[in-house]
Write a protein that holds these residues in place. Structure first.
Motif, PDB file in Angstrom:
ATOM      1  N   LEU A  70       0.837  -1.202   0.000  1.00 15.35           N
ATOM      2  CA  LEU A  70       0.000   0.000   0.000  1.00 15.35           C
ATOM      3  C   LEU A  70       0.870   1.249   0.000  1.00 15.35           C
ATOM      4  O   LEU A  70       1.982   1.245   0.534  1.00 15.35           O
ATOM      5  CB  LEU A  70      -0.879   0.033   1.254  1.00 15.35           C
ATOM      6  N   ASP A  71       0.324   2.339  -0.546  1.00 13.57           N
ATOM      7  CA  ASP A  71       1.045   3.598  -0.391  1.00 13.57           C
ATOM      8  C   ASP A  71       0.871   4.045   1.066  1.00 13.57           C
ATOM      9  O   ASP A  71      -0.027   3.578   1.782  1.00 13.57           O
ATOM     10  CB  ASP A  71       0.585   4.652  -1.399  1.00 13.57           C
ATOM     11  N   VAL A  72       1.749   4.922   1.507  1.00 12.15           N
ATOM     12  CA  VAL A  72       1.777   5.308   2.923  1.00 12.15           C
ATOM     13  C   VAL A  72       0.439   5.881   3.371  1.00 12.15           C
ATOM     14  O   VAL A  72      -0.034   5.555   4.474  1.00 12.15           O
ATOM     15  CB  VAL A  72       2.939   6.293   3.193  1.00 12.15           C
ATOM     16  N   ASP A  73      -0.189   6.707   2.548  1.00 11.16           N
ATOM     17  CA  ASP A  73      -1.481   7.292   2.937  1.00 11.16           C
ATOM     18  C   ASP A  73      -2.535   6.209   3.189  1.00 11.16           C
ATOM     19  O   ASP A  73      -3.280   6.270   4.161  1.00 11.16           O
ATOM     20  CB  ASP A  73      -1.979   8.267   1.876  1.00 11.16           C
ATOM     21  N   ALA A  74      -2.599   5.227   2.322  1.00 10.21           N
ATOM     22  CA  ALA A  74      -3.559   4.129   2.504  1.00 10.21           C
ATOM     23  C   ALA A  74      -3.186   3.283   3.716  1.00 10.21           C
ATOM     24  O   ALA A  74      -4.062   2.813   4.452  1.00 10.21           O
ATOM     25  CB  ALA A  74      -3.629   3.270   1.252  1.00 10.21           C
ATOM     26  N   ALA A  75      -1.896   3.086   3.945  1.00 11.66           N
ATOM     27  CA  ALA A  75      -1.439   2.282   5.090  1.00 11.66           C
ATOM     28  C   ALA A  75      -1.861   2.903   6.417  1.00 11.66           C
ATOM     29  O   ALA A  75      -2.190   2.184   7.357  1.00 11.66           O
ATOM     30  CB  ALA A  75       0.080   2.114   5.028  1.00 11.66           C
ATOM     31  N   TRP A  76      -1.881   4.226   6.485  1.00 15.93           N
ATOM     32  CA  TRP A  76      -2.330   4.896   7.711  1.00 15.93           C
ATOM     33  C   TRP A  76      -3.763   4.514   8.061  1.00 15.93           C
ATOM     34  O   TRP A  76      -4.147   4.532   9.223  1.00 15.93           O
ATOM     35  CB  TRP A  76      -2.245   6.417   7.552  1.00 15.93           C
ATOM     36  N   GLY A  77      -4.558   4.176   7.071  1.00 14.02           N
ATOM     37  CA  GLY A  77      -5.968   3.876   7.301  1.00 14.02           C
ATOM     38  C   GLY A  77      -6.257   2.478   7.815  1.00 14.02           C
ATOM     39  O   GLY A  77      -7.387   2.172   8.175  1.00 14.02           O
ATOM     40  N   ILE A  78      -5.258   1.625   7.882  1.00  6.91           N
ATOM     41  CA  ILE A  78      -5.492   0.251   8.370  1.00  6.91           C
ATOM     42  C   ILE A  78      -5.869   0.282   9.856  1.00  6.91           C
ATOM     43  O   ILE A  78      -5.248   0.978  10.646  1.00  6.91           O
ATOM     44  CB  ILE A  78      -4.251  -0.614   8.149  1.00  6.91           C
ATOM     45  N   SER A  79      -6.880  -0.491  10.191  1.00  5.64           N
ATOM     46  CA  SER A  79      -7.327  -0.580  11.587  1.00  5.64           C
ATOM     47  C   SER A  79      -7.482  -2.047  11.981  1.00  5.64           C
ATOM     48  O   SER A  79      -7.427  -2.937  11.130  1.00  5.64           O
ATOM     49  CB  SER A  79      -8.673   0.137  11.754  1.00  5.64           C
ATOM     50  N   GLY A  80      -7.701  -2.262  13.247  1.00 12.70           N
ATOM     51  CA  GLY A  80      -7.949  -3.615  13.737  1.00 12.70           C
ATOM     52  C   GLY A  80      -9.158  -4.243  13.071  1.00 12.70           C
ATOM     53  O   GLY A  80      -9.195  -5.446  12.822  1.00 12.70           O
ATOM     54  N   ASP A  81     -10.167  -3.426  12.757  1.00 15.72           N
ATOM     55  CA  ASP A  81     -11.364  -3.938  12.083  1.00 15.72           C
ATOM     56  C   ASP A  81     -11.022  -4.528  10.723  1.00 15.72           C
ATOM     57  O   ASP A  81     -11.624  -5.500  10.297  1.00 15.72           O
ATOM     58  CB  ASP A  81     -12.400  -2.833  11.920  1.00 15.72           C
ATOM     59  N   ASP A  82     -10.048  -3.929  10.037  1.00 14.64           N
ATOM     60  CA  ASP A  82      -9.636  -4.444   8.731  1.00 14.64           C
ATOM     61  C   ASP A  82      -8.983  -5.816   8.838  1.00 14.64           C
ATOM     62  O   ASP A  82      -8.962  -6.576   7.876  1.00 14.64           O
ATOM     63  CB  ASP A  82      -8.640  -3.490   8.061  1.00 14.64           C
ATOM     64  N   LEU A  83      -8.441  -6.126  10.006  1.00 12.79           N
ATOM     65  CA  LEU A  83      -7.707  -7.378  10.196  1.00 12.79           C
ATOM     66  C   LEU A  83      -8.571  -8.507  10.739  1.00 12.79           C
ATOM     67  O   LEU A  83      -8.216  -9.666  10.632  1.00 12.79           O
ATOM     68  CB  LEU A  83      -6.534  -7.143  11.148  1.00 12.79           C
ATOM     69  N   ARG A  84      -9.698  -8.162  11.337  1.00  8.33           N
ATOM     70  CA  ARG A  84     -10.518  -9.166  12.031  1.00  8.33           C
ATOM     71  C   ARG A  84     -10.939 -10.341  11.161  1.00  8.33           C
ATOM     72  O   ARG A  84     -11.000 -11.468  11.640  1.00  8.33           O
ATOM     73  CB  ARG A  84     -11.749  -8.519  12.639  1.00  8.33           C
ATOM     74  N   SER A  85     -11.239 -10.106   9.903  1.00 10.88           N
ATOM     75  CA  SER A  85     -11.686 -11.210   9.047  1.00 10.88           C
ATOM     76  C   SER A  85     -10.559 -12.201   8.769  1.00 10.88           C
ATOM     77  O   SER A  85     -10.808 -13.322   8.336  1.00 10.88           O
ATOM     78  CB  SER A  85     -12.242 -10.671   7.728  1.00 10.88           C
ATOM     79  N   SER A  86      -9.319 -11.808   9.050  1.00  8.46           N
ATOM     80  CA  SER A  86      -8.171 -12.675   8.802  1.00  8.46           C
ATOM     81  C   SER A  86      -7.790 -13.523  10.009  1.00  8.46           C
ATOM     82  O   SER A  86      -6.937 -14.393   9.900  1.00  8.46           O
ATOM     83  CB  SER A  86      -6.955 -11.822   8.424  1.00  8.46           C
ATOM     84  N   ILE A  87      -8.379 -13.248  11.145  1.00  9.04           N
ATOM     85  CA  ILE A  87      -7.963 -13.879  12.404  1.00  9.04           C
ATOM     86  C   ILE A  87      -9.094 -14.709  12.988  1.00  9.04           C
ATOM     87  O   ILE A  87     -10.231 -14.267  13.055  1.00  9.04           O
ATOM     88  CB  ILE A  87      -7.554 -12.804  13.435  1.00  9.04           C
ATOM     89  N   THR A  88      -8.762 -15.900  13.416  1.00  8.30           N
ATOM     90  CA  THR A  88      -9.685 -16.712  14.194  1.00  8.30           C
ATOM     91  C   THR A  88      -9.379 -16.441  15.663  1.00  8.30           C
ATOM     92  O   THR A  88      -8.260 -16.695  16.108  1.00  8.30           O
ATOM     93  CB  THR A  88      -9.482 -18.213  13.910  1.00  8.30           C
ATOM     94  N   PRO A  89     -10.331 -15.877  16.407  1.00  5.76           N
ATOM     95  CA  PRO A  89     -10.039 -15.547  17.799  1.00  5.76           C
ATOM     96  C   PRO A  89      -9.733 -16.800  18.628  1.00  5.76           C
ATOM     97  O   PRO A  89     -10.191 -17.891  18.300  1.00  5.76           O
ATOM     98  CB  PRO A  89     -11.310 -14.882  18.310  1.00  5.76           C
ATOM     99  N   PRO A  90      -8.964 -16.627  19.701  1.00  6.01           N
ATOM    100  CA  PRO A  90      -8.677 -17.770  20.571  1.00  6.01           C
ATOM    101  C   PRO A  90      -9.951 -18.257  21.250  1.00  6.01           C
ATOM    102  O   PRO A  90     -10.943 -17.532  21.318  1.00  6.01           O
ATOM    103  CB  PRO A  90      -7.689 -17.210  21.592  1.00  6.01           C
TER     104      PRO A  90
END
Length: 118
Positions: A70-90
């Motif tokens: 990602l370009d730096v401006d777009a990278a700043w916008g990443i949040s935990g919500d963006d990652l949740r679909s990639s993680i299976t919670p413990p």
């Protein structure tokens, strides 16, 4: 332990060459997250780091898979919500208190350090 730990395990390793780094040391389990980023022509071309906590390691791996390229401006916008679909919670969610927040905070600190040339 979440089932996708191995999926991201290979992504989380220190970079040999990087533009900026940061350490976020106030995780719930008191284990710091160290992150390095490589930025070339305004694009995040590499992300690496070290973390002892297996849950934070998963979140950092998910962040690497989403933010790299990602370009730096777009990278700043990443949040935990963006990652949740990639993680299976413990199984016991209390084992993973705000790990996404800590991984994103470390990443944003590294971006800030890159911008300030620290």
């Amino acid at each position: 332990m979440p089932t996708n730990e191995i999926q991201y395990d290979h992504l989380v390793k220190p970079l040999e060459k990087y533009s900026a780094k940061a350490v976020y040391g106030s995780t719930f389990c008191k284990r710091p997250i160290e992150i390095q980023i490589l930025v070339e022509d305004g694009v995040v071309t590499g992300i690496g780091g070290t973390v002892e906590c297996p849950y934070s390691k998963q979140w950092l791996g998910a962040l690497i898979s989403k933010a790299q390229g990602l370009d730096v401006d777009a990278a700043w916008g990443i949040s935990g919500d963006d990652l949740r679909s990639s993680i299976t919670p413990p199984e016991h969610e209390e084992d993973c208190v705000d790990c996404d927040t800590y991984a994103v905070a470390a990443f944003r600190l590294a971006l800030r350090n890159w911008e300030k040339k620290v």
